[in-house]
Design an enzyme around this catalytic site. Sequence first.
Site, PDB file in Angstrom:
ATOM      1  N   LEU B 100       0.894  -1.349   0.127  1.00  0.00           N
ATOM      2  CA  LEU B 100      -0.187   0.008   0.052  1.00  0.00           C
ATOM      3  C   LEU B 100       0.878   1.437   0.061  1.00  0.00           C
ATOM      4  O   LEU B 100       1.732   1.285   0.747  1.00  0.00           O
ATOM      5  CB  LEU B 100      -1.012  -0.057   1.223  1.00  0.00           C
ATOM      6  CG  LEU B 100      -1.954  -1.263   1.503  1.00  0.00           C
ATOM      7  CD1 LEU B 100      -2.690  -1.081   2.588  1.00  0.00           C
ATOM      8  CD2 LEU B 100      -2.437  -1.616   0.077  1.00  0.00           C
ATOM      9  N   GLY B 145       1.093  -5.193   1.186  1.00  0.00           N
ATOM     10  CA  GLY B 145       0.080  -5.374   0.285  1.00  0.00           C
ATOM     11  C   GLY B 145       0.760  -6.050  -0.839  1.00  0.00           C
ATOM     12  O   GLY B 145       0.103  -6.705  -1.649  1.00  0.00           O
ATOM     13  N   ASN B 169       4.418  -7.444   6.965  1.00  0.00           N
ATOM     14  CA  ASN B 169       5.326  -6.519   8.040  1.00  0.00           C
ATOM     15  C   ASN B 169       4.611  -5.551   8.387  1.00  0.00           C
ATOM     16  O   ASN B 169       5.271  -4.569   8.913  1.00  0.00           O
ATOM     17  CB  ASN B 169       6.569  -6.455   7.286  1.00  0.00           C
ATOM     18  CG  ASN B 169       6.256  -5.379   6.094  1.00  0.00           C
ATOM     19  OD1 ASN B 169       5.469  -5.432   5.353  1.00  0.00           O
ATOM     20  ND2 ASN B 169       7.248  -4.277   5.965  1.00  0.00           N
ATOM     21  N   GLU B 170       3.203  -5.420   8.285  1.00  0.00           N
ATOM     22  CA  GLU B 170       2.443  -4.292   8.835  1.00  0.00           C
ATOM     23  C   GLU B 170       2.693  -3.813  10.319  1.00  0.00           C
ATOM     24  O   GLU B 170       3.117  -2.720  10.740  1.00  0.00           O
ATOM     25  CB  GLU B 170       1.195  -4.386   8.854  1.00  0.00           C
ATOM     26  CG  GLU B 170       0.352  -4.121   7.409  1.00  0.00           C
ATOM     27  CD  GLU B 170       0.525  -5.379   6.244  1.00  0.00           C
ATOM     28  OE1 GLU B 170       1.411  -6.445   6.763  1.00  0.00           O
ATOM     29  OE2 GLU B 170       0.138  -5.213   5.418  1.00  0.00           O
TER      30      GLU B 170
END
Lengths: 294, 294, 294
Positions: B100, B145, B169-170
């Site tokens: 994202l 994303g 890996n957010e």
Amino acid sequence: LCPPGVLPLCRRPPAWGRAARQRPGPPLAPCRAFSNNKILVELDESSGVAMMKFKSPPVNSLSLDFLTEFCISLEKLENDRACRGVIFTSAIPKIFSSGLDITEMCGKSTEHYAEFWRAVQEMWLRLYGSNMVTVAAINGSSPAGGCLIALSCDYRIMMENPKFSIGLNEAQLGIVAPFWFKDTFVNVVGHRVAERSLQLGSLHPPPEAHKLGLVDELVPEEKLQEKAAAVMAQWLALPDHARQLTKSMMRKAVLDRLVAHREEDIQNFVSFISKESIQKSLRMYMEMLKKKKS
Amino acid sequence: LCPPGVLPLCRRPPAWGRAARQRPGPPLAPCRAFSNNKILVELDESSGVAMMKFKSPPVNSLSLDFLTEFCISLEKLENDRACRGVIFTSAIPKIFSSGLDITEMCGKSTEHYAEFWRAVQEMWLRLYGSNMVTVAAINGSSPAGGCLIALSCDYRIMMENPKFSIGLNEAQLGIVAPFWFKDTFVNVVGHRVAERSLQLGSLHPPPEAHKLGLVDELVPEEKLQEKAAAVMAQWLALPDHARQLTKSMMRKAVLDRLVAHREEDIQNFVSFISKESIQKSLRMYMEMLKKKKS
Amino acid sequence: LCPPGVLPLCRRPPAWGRAARQRPGPPLAPCRAFSNNKILVELDESSGVAMMKFKSPPVNSLSLDFLTEFCISLEKLENDRACRGVIFTSAIPKIFSSGLDITEMCGKSTEHYAEFWRAVQEMWLRLYGSNMVTVAAINGSSPAGGCLIALSCDYRIMMENPKFSIGLNEAQLGIVAPFWFKDTFVNVVGHRVAERSLQLGSLHPPPEAHKLGLVDELVPEEKLQEKAAAVMAQWLALPDHARQLTKSMMRKAVLDRLVAHREEDIQNFVSFISKESIQKSLRMYMEMLKKKKS
């Protein structure tokens, strides 16, 4: 204000990683310890890591007293903003925890059974839902409820001593692991491994436990504490808030299921354990244990 | 008229394998291409396979524009009876997609956040629910994303370059992967691997990603396209209709869950991302990225 | 009187392990056998283990007659307190079972399709929900419904003959495995392996089936019966009651799902199989099989 399906697990307002310990306030001692009768807790404030050591001879069985102390100790740490992670280990050689104390389930009143079972539930709800990073440093055998404690942590490291074993062996005793033991187990090892292991009441030696995914890592005896500290540091490198929300997202369905059926689960346990056939089975098992000792 | 719980995923009437391309009609060119600004699509009508190449420098980040083009391109192919499968890859060296676009989530209006999030949802709903065979030919790093795109395909092949990595890996950025990222991940790697990897926000190098089941196969750089074509041919050997119904049966529960909570999920995202603490965390992350570049 | 969510699977009152066979009663013959046309059953009363041998040439296909006999035989054993476990194997060389009999699904009345499908459901409900220990001794190929029988057992041992294969290959025939085939498969191999294998309609050779967890163990041809007996003895060492409740806890959700949607599932099957396109597909498949033979 959280992503969908994500709620903070505990009542504590989320700490913000290391920053959380830098807010103004009275200076803190570098290390604090508290102890009850059965559990020793040491908190290293420089790292934010507590060590919880089970010291309830002879085998760290999960008696009502032990469970009560466990919940009080865990809640203390949960509410202590100086603490971000807990390592669970045993102060008694060769045994991590022998699981639920059979004497609490044998020849007692139904009221006692209900109180005991509520304490077992409480222990699991607090541990599986903890906001802190939880690491099991398994330095001895860990059957039944002892295995549940390990399964409820974020990470499991086991000493590779061939004399140790771990598993949900309830079926061996003629009893059945409750659905939330099963749910926790399935979340760790998957449906097939859980189905087979639970039906056989298997106690797995370390290499097998590792192969099945029941423990994450095996280490030589002398490396256990060092490894546990290193793993903890790796998990604490993440910002607490995101990690906590992620943990909650992964575990919420299974936690909610017990919360929704808690009283029913207690009733079921009390009915089941009060049956004469089950009582007989447990008495036989205790006799066997006594003979083994002598 | 379908087996229980099985509904065609998309609105397109199911094509019937190769036979579908033999019906009467105007003769078709052997290869057609269309391109927007950020995505290049080439359809080989002899094989029924399209190649969708991401070419949005510098790192194929999933901006609102990119997502819109992605959905339009995918819908075009979905409705084109000459197309039965799509291979996704990058036209930019070393990066599949960086995930994202953080600039879409930082310092914008709540209306913008809502529009952006709806586009992210739309991309996933279309890709995870595609009737076509979808293969990810991962020729670069694939965080967040970017990893979701790969996870949503039917098969994942990754170049075994040790400099590449893949993962959700957010948590590293202080944010939380939404529940449908998590559901997609769990469907691929299982609950335990997902729990650990999501909490740590891990980016896995190719051998680890392969071992965890996050990608199905590793290949040397020069073999990627050849391998992707071979895998696609294997999947296209099956009759489309049965394969599509089977795919729908496997993915429907997870797709339905987002459809049922779509507006709520947007609200949650907007509230979460609008928080000052999260905005600050994202700004710091962007600063860090800028410093890295220079 | 059972732990939450745990109900005995079958109507038979639970036997209590070995003790169950020591209650007073008429003396029992050491071995009894009964046989219908298509299945041979031998019960060894000293061990409590029955052997159920499929002998329906040429390929043990699951015809309506076969399924009816299977259910009657299984119910007989289920209600026989001398029997605690069943080993399933084939009396026909090279084939365990070829799966559902296609002639029952082709060119027949909708009433016939409905009756046939109800019998397939009944077979699975009884086998997957059996109170007895069930071991599949897979001594030949085992596609589609043959694979379902194996998947529904507690343990799967396969001969390591490279000519044999096992899998849910319905998609190859242009048809779709019903949701409860899929649920059973997912419970054994997990979501990802099931998704890929079902979409491709894969038939796995023994080493691959073992690697994927589709079978638990491979043995040389001459060791199969010995191994099956040893595995059975290991499972019978547990007290029946606890093992049965545990099995039920693991399988109840998936069993309940079909029970709740049984009539709907029949309707769906009848509608699907009656479609001209599906009938054509099955006729072509039968033609191909005939040509192969001659």
